[in-house]
Enzyme design. Structure first.
Site, PDB file in Angstrom:
ATOM      1  N   ASP A  64       0.987  -1.209  -0.046  1.00 27.45           N
ATOM      2  CA  ASP A  64       0.056  -0.092  -0.005  1.00 27.45           C
ATOM      3  C   ASP A  64       0.824   1.123  -0.080  1.00 27.45           C
ATOM      4  O   ASP A  64       2.241   1.209   0.318  1.00 27.45           O
ATOM      5  CB  ASP A  64      -0.931   0.146   1.337  1.00 27.45           C
ATOM      6  CG  ASP A  64      -1.925   1.019   1.306  1.00 27.45           C
ATOM      7  OD1 ASP A  64      -2.417   1.635   0.267  1.00 27.45           O
ATOM      8  OD2 ASP A  64      -2.521   1.338   2.200  1.00 27.45           O
ATOM      9  N   HIS A 103      -4.912   4.420   0.482  1.00 27.36           N
ATOM     10  CA  HIS A 103      -5.953   3.533   0.115  1.00 27.36           C
ATOM     11  C   HIS A 103      -5.725   2.976  -1.357  1.00 27.36           C
ATOM     12  O   HIS A 103      -6.586   3.044  -2.325  1.00 27.36           O
ATOM     13  CB  HIS A 103      -7.427   4.342  -0.240  1.00 27.36           C
ATOM     14  CG  HIS A 103      -7.664   5.246   0.951  1.00 27.36           C
ATOM     15  ND1 HIS A 103      -7.984   4.719   2.314  1.00 27.36           N
ATOM     16  CD2 HIS A 103      -7.686   6.752   1.343  1.00 27.36           C
ATOM     17  CE1 HIS A 103      -8.109   5.634   3.031  1.00 27.36           C
ATOM     18  NE2 HIS A 103      -8.112   6.847   2.671  1.00 27.36           N
ATOM     19  N   HIS A 104      -4.394   2.255  -1.407  1.00 26.82           N
ATOM     20  CA  HIS A 104      -4.090   1.734  -2.673  1.00 26.82           C
ATOM     21  C   HIS A 104      -3.478   0.266  -2.370  1.00 26.82           C
ATOM     22  O   HIS A 104      -2.396   0.019  -2.867  1.00 26.82           O
ATOM     23  CB  HIS A 104      -2.633   2.545  -3.388  1.00 26.82           C
ATOM     24  CG  HIS A 104      -3.321   3.818  -3.633  1.00 26.82           C
ATOM     25  ND1 HIS A 104      -2.190   4.845  -3.968  1.00 26.82           N
ATOM     26  CD2 HIS A 104      -4.635   4.384  -4.056  1.00 26.82           C
ATOM     27  CE1 HIS A 104      -2.973   5.951  -4.598  1.00 26.82           C
ATOM     28  NE2 HIS A 104      -4.149   5.749  -4.314  1.00 26.82           N
ATOM     29  N   PRO A 105      -4.350  -0.503  -1.810  1.00 19.17           N
ATOM     30  CA  PRO A 105      -3.991  -1.919  -1.530  1.00 19.17           C
ATOM     31  C   PRO A 105      -3.871  -2.735  -2.898  1.00 19.17           C
ATOM     32  O   PRO A 105      -4.822  -2.573  -3.623  1.00 19.17           O
ATOM     33  CB  PRO A 105      -5.177  -2.367  -0.623  1.00 19.17           C
ATOM     34  CG  PRO A 105      -6.205  -1.678  -0.938  1.00 19.17           C
ATOM     35  CD  PRO A 105      -5.787  -0.260  -1.317  1.00 19.17           C
TER      36      PRO A 105
END
Length: 623
Positions: free
Chosen positions: A337, A534-536
């Protein structure tokens, strides 16, 4: 005087709650028909079943449906998005609506000390369009070396030269400041320059020039430099993958979309053939059969969860939950992330950049009549990329986001909770500024070395999984974040920025015992104020057969299971060095192309018949 200071805050509070309430009303009004629609409880056969209508799944299902000879079922856990989600400025309120899964991580050992429970909030899109209906609309592809690195890891067909045509295929770029050869003009996804600008974007560009950087198209020839980012919007309204690819599904009578249907598992027989999915809708379990393939596009959290519930995952973990193992793969590992640290709130020297005044009726008029004005802005006025001192010069590991608002801007209604800030941090840092016009700059780590994991909480599909990103578990990430904060400081100290902004001089309540701006002080900020971007990604890693940690091959086929692919952010072996929505859409484009090519070139799979002995055997095997 007191009333004059706090009346705007009260109005912002009422406006934010009003927007959230209307979103709920719109959600149920818009989805009443689809929710009440009866679905045949008998097993139905489709050529392809796509699970998840998000940033990749919407693309995959749309492209597969363009071939009218194939029948496609798209199964989505959420509903149709309300038109309100298309207003860029309210993006920060959307995680508080029914369009979000609202996951939470396990408590973090480092980096979230000022967050409630030391946890990170992970809102992910729940609805047609997925996270593209609630993100901040930024169109960023990452660096060309990201994809060349994927190919070097053994993923043939995923170099930058290989993926660029799929970026361009989706894109309809109407911008003026772009490297033309790197962009598409005929795609479904509109990408445009922001229609409203204050004086802050140019100040940010000027700051970059003052520091010796260039004004660049970050999706073009060279990523290092400063820019005003482009948005996935059309005439000032959000262009999600729902708007771009699925809004006009009537064009494809061969595409069936089922909403409010949560997939429980993929059905796999003893021959290791995936042949259907089981989903729950309005309390009823329903089975759908795939004659050709099943494509999981449920995202980096739900896709590994579904695979593990289906028996594909780490053997010990599945046996712990008494799930029959169909394929022993490292599902849920390799989680990555992007993380950021917000600099102390910046106070505007003028009010021309204010984005959050609900009394500005002209702003509403400009937006709803002309598709312009403040409400067409996502608030991200600038972006920059730079390499740290030990990083390749043309493959940056540091990103800055320059925002014309801060956590204080909405009086703690939404953004504070999106970050998960505890009361002390809010009260002492942000609340005193909530009656002023503030901005912020986010120092962002975009090539993290830390890796986390996702596990099942139980064998019950209704339970959210256990998520542990293990932020900063690799010490290298702390060092790079220190340099990112120093880069943010340098940017703020330029003459160009000082014309419009001044630093708020309050010392961080958790770090008051350190000298402000010292390395120890910055390390303290990292420990307490880090938050997710918020970039998993990466939880179903793509890799060659020699990579024992890989879950899917370079054709996105799940190792050990026939007829099953994954197409979403979870397949990324290494996270790209920028916001991930554009790369996920690219993955959807490339996946659909590979699937269509495979079946065009003579796959020998035959459609199943419900009354055939083969199908009966499959059902028997599953039971």
């Amino acid at each position: 005087m007191y009333i004059k200071l706090w009346l705007p805050g009260l109005l912002k509070l009422l406006a934010a709650f009003g927007i959230i309430a209307i979103c709920y009303l719109h959600f149920w009004f818009w989805n009443a028909v689809s929710y009440l629609e009866e679905v045949d409880s008998e097993s139905s056969i489709y050529d392809f079943i796509v699970v998840g209508a998000g940033s990749a799944g919407a693309v995959v299902s749309s492209r597969l449906s363009e071939n009218g000879s194939y029948s496609v079922l798209l199964v989505e856990a959420g509903g149709y998005p309300s038109p309100l989600v298309n207003i860029p400025l309210i993006s920060g309120t959307l995680p508080s609506t029914p369009f979000s899964w609202n996951y939470q991580t396990e408590p973090q050992k480092f980096g979230h000390a000022a967050s409630v429970g030391h946890r990170s909030n992970w809102p992910r899109g729940k609805g047609i369009g997925g996270s593209s209906i609630l993100n901040f609309l930024l169109y960023v592809r990452g660096n060309k070396h990201d994809y060349d690195h994927w190919a070097a890891l053994g993923n043939e067909g995923w170099s930058y030269e290989d993926v660029l045509p799929f970026f361009k295929k989706s894109e309809k770029n109407t911008g003026r400041f772009i490297d033309e050869e790197f962009h598409g003009k005929e795609g479904c996804l509109t990408v445009e320059d922001r229609s409203w600008k204050s004086n802050l974007p140019q100040a940010f560009i000027d700051a970059g020039l003052e520091l010796g950087f260039h004004h660049v198209d970050i999706n073009g020839h060279n990523q290092t430099g400063f820019t005003t980012p482009q948005l996935t919007s059309e005439h000032g309204a959000r262009c999600s993958t729902y708007s771009a690819f699925l809004k006009n599904t009537h064009k494809y009578p061969n595409l069936k979309v089922i909403t409010f249907a949560q997939v429980q598992k993929v059905l796999i027989n003893e021959s290791k053939q995936a042949y259907g999915v089981q989903y729950k809708r309005r309390g009823e379990l329903i089975t759908a059969i795939a004659a050709k393939e099943i494509i999981l596009s449920a995202g980096a959290i739900e896709t590994p969860k579904i695979l593990m519930l289906s028996g594909v995952g780490p053997r010990e973990h599945l046996e712990q939950h008494k799930i029959k193992v169909k394929a022993d793969r490292r599902v849920g590992e390799n989680l990555q992330d992007h993380v950021y640290v917000p600099w102390t709130p910046l106070v505007h020297n003028d009010t021309s950049a204010s984005l959050v005044n609900p009394l500005n009726l002209m702003a509403w008029w400009d937006y709803f009549v002309h598709g312009a004005g403040q409400y067409s802005s996502n608030g991200v006025d600038g972006m920059a990329f730079k390499s740290s001192k030990n990083c390749e010069p043309d493959w940056p590991d540091i990103q800055l986001h320059f925002l014309s608002y801060s956590v204080a801007s909405d009086h703690g209604i939404c953004v504070r909770h999106l970050m998960g800030l505890e009361e002390k941090a809010w009260k002492e840092i942000f609340e005193p500024l909530s009656h002023l016009d503030t901005a912020s700059i986010l120092a962002t780590l975009v090539r993290p070395r830390s890796r986390g994991w996702i596990r099942l909480r139980s064998a019950d599909p209704s339970h959210q999984p256990i998520i542990d990103p293990q932020y900063y578990s690799n010490p290298h990430d702390i060092q790079v974040m220190l340099e990112a904060l120093q880069f943010a400081q340098e940017t703020l100290n330029t003459t160009a920025m000082k014309k419009h902004l001044r630093l708020h001089n309050a010392q961080h309540p958790y770090c008051h015992h350190f000298l402000v701006d010292s390395e120890s002080y910055l390390e303290c900020l990292i420990q307490h104020m880090s938050a997710t971007l918020h970039h998993p990604v990466g939880s179903c890693k793509m890799g060659p057969s020699t990579d024992l940690d890989a879950v899917v091959d370079p054709q996105l086929r799940v190792y050990g299971i026939k007829g099953l692919r994954v197409a979403d952010a979870s397949v990324m072996p290494v996270i790209p060095n920028g916001n991930i929505n554009a790369p996920v859409i690219m993955i959807g484009e490339k996946a659909a192309h590979m699937i269509l090519e495979y079946h065009r070139n003579g796959s020998d799979q035959k459609p199943l018949q419900l009354d055939s002995p083969t199908f009966s055997q499959k059902i028997g095997d599953e039971l």
